[in-house]
Design a protein around this motif. Structure first.
Motif, short mmCIF file in Angstrom:
data_model
loop_
_atom_site.label_atom_id
_atom_site.label_comp_id
_atom_site.label_asym_id
_atom_site.label_seq_id
_atom_site.Cartn_x
_atom_site.Cartn_y
_atom_site.Cartn_z
N LEU A 56 -6.89 3.88 5.15
CA LEU A 56 -6.20 2.61 4.95
C LEU A 56 -4.81 2.85 4.39
N ASN A 79 -7.22 -5.73 7.16
CA ASN A 79 -7.90 -5.52 8.44
C ASN A 79 -7.16 -6.11 9.62
N VAL A 100 -4.63 -0.22 14.47
CA VAL A 100 -5.45 0.95 14.13
C VAL A 100 -5.34 1.95 15.26
N SER A 143 -6.55 5.75 16.78
CA SER A 143 -7.56 6.81 16.70
C SER A 143 -6.86 8.16 16.67
N ILE A 203 -12.54 1.62 9.77
CA ILE A 203 -11.27 2.31 9.59
C ILE A 203 -11.40 3.35 8.48
N ASP A 204 -11.11 4.60 8.79
CA ASP A 204 -11.26 5.68 7.81
C ASP A 204 -10.13 5.69 6.80
N TRP A 219 -11.17 10.19 13.96
CA TRP A 219 -11.08 9.23 12.87
C TRP A 219 -10.06 8.15 13.22
N TYR A 220 -10.10 7.08 12.45
CA TYR A 220 -9.25 5.92 12.71
C TYR A 220 -8.42 5.60 11.46
N GLU A 221 -7.14 5.30 11.69
CA GLU A 221 -6.29 4.97 10.55
C GLU A 221 -5.36 3.80 10.87
N GLU A 222 -5.10 3.01 9.82
CA GLU A 222 -4.15 1.91 9.94
C GLU A 222 -2.74 2.46 9.99
N HIS A 250 2.21 5.62 8.11
CA HIS A 250 0.94 5.57 7.38
C HIS A 250 1.15 6.18 6.00
#
Length: 284
Positions: A29, A203, A207, A209, A26-27, A222-225, A15
């Motif tokens: 990116l 998108n 993803v 969590s 998604i928080d 939170w969520y991240e790619e 990331h």
């Protein structure tokens, strides 16, 4: 000064954050190319990761020559002798019913790679690679009809889309096959650009969590790619001859961490000069 191309292979999920605020689900990116919106690594992030890696060498003169003065240096503002360019996506792993993953590439991505090789006037040095890129970009691949070159993968399913791959219909001489497998592996699958966008466009990345705990109690979710492991990027570096050999030798057999979340194993990647790449032995 010379220019060399390198391949970055992610050995764990990565990331490298864009730093942009997102109002969607998604928080966090990842960084993306501004034109085609594929994942990339900006040149500043790339240079920063390399600088951090070379700090362990305890060679301040080398670091200053290559990377320039420290970012927060007040008096000395020397610029480094190396020029780092952004890392663009080269291939993306995709699940299959025949092998653990296929190595997906697309026509547009390969055309851009070929253009950069020509831009830096590396056609003669990279003649074998250029021949492979010219071969692949000359294939008329149709949307939803991926093409493979290894007979063992004929009719393999690209599982993210449930698309059935077809074997390349024309004869492929041994010289081209060997070069193709060297740079892209035996699991390479050629996708139409629209299908590749569906894999890793906006998108479309996995993803994950994340949860922050305080005294065992959840305080924040939170969520991240993430860019999945075994994704490949390529990037050129303009190198001062004096330090080029040292730069390459120190990268060999090392893992370099890119982006955030180092403590949970994110971002650890292998860097190789592209001419040293040989994927065939690892993808039987």
């Amino acid at each position: 000064m010379k220019t060399e191309f390198y391949v970055l292979t992610t050995m764990s999920n990565m990331h490298v954050g864009s730093g942009e605020y997102n109002v969607g689900v998604i928080d966090n990116l990842v960084q993306r190319d501004v034109i085609n919106k594929f994942p990339n690594i900006n040149s500043s992030s790339l240079k920063g990761a390399f600088r951090e890696f070379f700090k362990s060498e305890k060679n301040d003169d080398f670091i200053k020559r290559v990377f320039g003065s420290a970012p927060k240096a007040q008096d000395d503002k020397a610029s480094g002798s190396f020029r780092f360019f952004e890392a663009n996506i080269l291939s993306y792993p995709v699940r299959s019913n025949v092998v653990a993953y296929l190595r997906a590439v697309s026509i547009d991505v390969l055309k851009e790679f070929l253009l950069k090789i020509k831009m830096f006037q590396k056609q003669n040095d990279y003649k074998e690679l250029v021949n492979v890129l010219n071969f692949l970009t000359g294939i008329d691949v149709k949307e939803k009809k991926p093409i493979v070159f290894n007979t063992k993968l004929d009719k393999a399913i690209v599982e993210d889309f449930e698309l059935k791959a077809e074997i390349y219909s024309k004869d492929l001489d041994n010289t081209m096959r060997t070069a193709l497998y060297k740079y892209f592996g035996k699991r390479v699958v050629l996708l139409h650009n629209n299908d590749f966008q569906r894999l890793c466009g906006e998108n479309m990345l996995p993803v994950i969590s994340r949860n922050y705990l305080e005294s065992g109690e959840s305080k924040n979710l939170w969520y991240e790619e993430v860019v999945p492991r075994l994704t490949q990027f390529y990037f050129p570096v303009m190198e001062e001859d004096r330090d080029a050999d040292d730069f390459e030798s120190k990268l060999s057999n090392s893992l370099i961490q890119f982006g955030g979340n180092a403590s949970i194993g994110y971002g650890y990647s292998k860097i190789e000069p592209i001419l040293s790449l040989n994927l065939e032995p690892y993808e039987n």
